[in-house]
Design an enzyme around this catalytic site. Structure first.
Site, PDB file in Angstrom:
ATOM      1  N   GLU A 193     -12.745   1.784   8.385  1.00  0.00           N
ATOM      2  CA  GLU A 193     -11.821   1.883   9.644  1.00  0.00           C
ATOM      3  C   GLU A 193     -11.872   0.707  10.561  1.00  0.00           C
ATOM      4  OE1 GLU A 193     -12.824   5.533  11.587  1.00  0.00           O
ATOM      5  OE2 GLU A 193     -11.325   5.287  13.184  1.00  0.00           O
TER       6      GLU A 193
ATOM      7  N   ASP B 200       4.163   1.719  -5.961  1.00  0.00           N
ATOM      8  CA  ASP B 200       4.488   0.801  -6.911  1.00  0.00           C
ATOM      9  C   ASP B 200       3.680   0.890  -8.177  1.00  0.00           C
ATOM     10  OD1 ASP B 200       2.100   0.038  -5.463  1.00  0.00           O
ATOM     11  OD2 ASP B 200       2.779  -1.778  -4.601  1.00  0.00           O
TER      12      ASP B 200
ATOM     13  N   GLU C  34       6.961  -9.243   4.485  1.00  0.00           N
ATOM     14  CA  GLU C  34       6.272  -8.043   4.118  1.00  0.00           C
ATOM     15  C   GLU C  34       7.745  -7.210   4.078  1.00  0.00           C
ATOM     16  OE1 GLU C  34       3.781  -7.907   2.754  1.00  0.00           O
ATOM     17  OE2 GLU C  34       2.097  -7.799   3.878  1.00  0.00           O
TER      18      GLU C  34
ATOM     19  N   GLU D 267       3.799 -11.066  -6.197  1.00  0.00           N
ATOM     20  CA  GLU D 267       4.730 -10.087  -7.067  1.00  0.00           C
ATOM     21  C   GLU D 267       5.811 -10.916  -7.575  1.00  0.00           C
ATOM     22  OE1 GLU D 267       1.984  -7.713  -5.415  1.00  0.00           O
ATOM     23  OE2 GLU D 267       3.176  -9.156  -4.204  1.00  0.00           O
TER      24      GLU D 267
END
Length: 609
Positions: A117, A289, A382, A403
């Protein structure tokens, strides 16, 4: 009125020269040998910078020339880069790193969600959001990635273990069914097993490596965090003979399949205790994905028709409800109505996945759409607003993701289309021009003005550089078509390795599918015991006939029950299939962390809300 995408004229014009393998700017197609050497130089600039400035931290900070831990101080970049070294032909460094990892990596550490966190909230893209927004749409998904990072480390260790002999590492007796890297992978994977102890069999997203699942841990897990285990866990079960890894991965896959909507779609986040969907956006990108990726790759790795049938059913629903003009949007999983008309950079793996199932035409059309975005910005933002043809506010960055390059590699292997080499050329040129700094390559913080961020994520060496190199190196051993292979002797007989057909996990670590047939400890022991028992009972029957006696017992059968796939029916089928030779198709991989803004219960939340 049907929903239509408004593609800007500039993008449409940019698309036209791409067809039929248009030449490069100087009128010639990219020279693979030239760019192969450029990619190799990129790798060593980044790799040497990590070793000199950041090791043993997880990642390099290239702007300040130092390192930091992101996922628990596992020297993550070193693990991720290991098989890339061998693919580039650096055997001596591979051997050295194997020794380093054996001496330094320790999974018995007290790492839990609170540590991450603190780390996650340091990211500027997260700080820009309201706290409640971060909790719902960013904080939880990113924490969920922790287990995926550990499983990717398992994949890296398994890949290095299976490539060790090829790299000249002295392996121990019984390899590939034993070895130090295999034991490290098994140790890491066992740390994840407590996460699967839920009523649904779907895992929590975070687990403490020392104490297990923390009390009060959120039960909300992203779909990818549930469905991205079968490649590594099935490989681990096959090599170690312990079925528990493959079993829990299969249960998780089946529970997701059973949770799909009436129109055949899955959402983005689900409660693993109740099985209820929390975020109901359906798409092919972040948070989902690698679930689709692993259905296809798991099917090929295991020659599993059921996994492939599941993916093909999803593929129909995805085409029917999310595809518009060869783009894929986000829709409400129960209604199919559009919730976000955006393209995420993480979705660029999809054309490569389409190529693995033979859907080349659709793959190329979608790839060319994505390539126009790259040409517009010198990278993939993005988030990209498709109707407006521009970036989405606060999602303008490009962390050097792999990708689209990955898809180019797959499609080039399938088609030989020189357009795909042009993407590789553009990637090399733009990354070197925009991201290269004195101490490595920096994430692009904003593609509009090419400002940089002080981070080089480990996947740059594990995936981006690797796929670029393989795109330009058609004779690499990874592309072996079965014409050469190695024969190794295991405790269970002869085994063929290195014949090709490598399956890449979601972090681009190659797994040799033939290795899964080298260590059939469990099945072989079952068959041996069953044969002995049949022989024993046969002798007793013969004696009983001679002595006029009867016998009521039957042959031994493997145990069955919840969470096990070793039913007597499956066991008999396995016996029948034992002598058969299986086809091993050519294959490969994709995917990445969750950094998206998604809807909750179908409602789109904006940053300003």
């Amino acid at each position: 009125m049907p929903f239509r995408l408004l593609v800007p004229l500039g993008l449409l014009c940019a698309l036209l020269p791409l067809h039929h393998g248009a030449p490069g700017p100087d009128g010639t197609a990219p020279d693979p040998a030239h760019y192969r050497e450029r990619v190799k130089a990129m790798f060593y600039h980044a790799y040497d910078s990590y070793l000199e400035n950041a090791f043993p931290y997880d990642e390099l900070r290239p702007l300040t020339c130092d390192g930091h831990d992101t996922w628990g101080s596992f020297s993550l970049t070193l693990i991720d880069a290991l098989d890339t070294l061998l693919i580039l032909g650096n055997v001596s460094e591979f051997q050295r790193v194997v020794e380093v990892l054996q001496d330094n990596v320790d999974f018995d550490i007290d790492v839990n969600a609170s540590v991450f966190e603190t780390n996650i909230r340091d990211h500027q893209w997260l700080n820009s959001c309201h706290l409640w927004m971060a909790e719902i749409h960013f904080f939880l998904p990113i924490l969920l990635i922790f287990i995926l990072y550990v499983i990717c480390m398992v994949g890296g260790l398994l890949s290095a273990h299976l490539l060790s002999k090829k790299a000249g590492v002295e392996v121990e007796a019984g390899w590939p069914c034993s070895g130090p890297l295999l034991r490290m992978a098994e140790e890491a994977a066992r740390k994840l097993l407590p996460a699967f102890q839920t009523p649904t069999g779907m895992p929590y997203g975070t687990v403490n490596l020392l104490h297990g699942v923390n009390p009060g841990e959120t039960p909300v897990t992203c779909t990818a965090g549930i469905g991205t285990f079968i490649v590594e866990f099935a490989t681990l079960s096959s090599l170690t003979g312990d079925p528990v890894f493959e079993d829990v991965a299969r249960v998780a896959l089946m529970r997701l399949w059973e949770s799909r909507s009436d129109i055949g779609l899955v959402g983005n986040h689900i409660d693993v205790l109740t099985g209820k969907w929390v975020a109901q956006d359906a798409g092919i990108g972040a948070g989902v994905d690698s679930y689709f990726e692993y259905l296809v790759k798991g099917a090929i790795l295991l020659q599993d028709k059921k996994l492939m049938a599941m993916f093909l059913e999803y593929n129909k629903a995805i085409r029917n409800y999310t595809r518009f003009d060869d783009w894929y949007l986000w829709v409400q999983m129960y209604k199919g109505t559009v919730s976000m008309p955006v393209f995420q950079s993480l979705e660029a793996y999809w054309p490569g996945l389409q190529s693995l199932i033979g859907d080349i035409d659709n793959a190329m059309r979608t790839f060319l759409n994505y390539y126009t975005v790259w040409k517009q910005f010198g990278g993939l933002p993005e988030f990209y607003n498709i109707p407006q043809g521009y970036t989405v506010e606060k999602r303008e960055g490009y962390p050097l993701r792999p990708e689209l390059i990955e898809s180019a590699m797959y499609l080039y292997r399938a088609t030989g289309d020189p357009t795909l080499l042009e993407l590789g050329r553009d990637a090399v040129e733009s990354i070197e021009k925009i991201s290269k700094v004195e101490c490595g390559f920096a994430t692009i913080k904003d593609l509009r003005d090419h400002k940089l961020d002080n981070r080089m994520e480990s996947f740059f060496l594990a995936e981006t550089v690797k796929y670029l190199y393989l795109l330009f190196d058609p004779s690499n051993f990874i592309h072996n078509n079965g014409s050469t292979f190695d024969v190794v002797i295991t405790p269970y007989g002869e085994c063929i390795l290195g014949a090709g057909g490598y399956i890449f996990n979601t972090e681009a670590h190659p797994i040799d599918p033939a290795a899964l047939h080298c260590c059939r400890r469990l099945k072989e022991e079952q068959w041996e015991v069953e044969d002995l028992m049949r022989e024993f009972y046969s002798l007793k029957r013969n004696r009983s006939r001679f002595h006029k006696k009867s016998m009521s017992s039957g042959p031994w059968e493997p145990p069955t029950g919840p969470g096990t796939f070793s039913s007597s029916e499956n066991h008999d089928q396995a016996r029948e299939k034992k002598p058969a030779k299986r086809k091993i198709p050519l294959l490969s991989c994709p995917s990445r962390p969750f950094t998206s803004k998604l809807a909750l219960l179908g409602q789109v939340f904006l940053d300003s809300s």
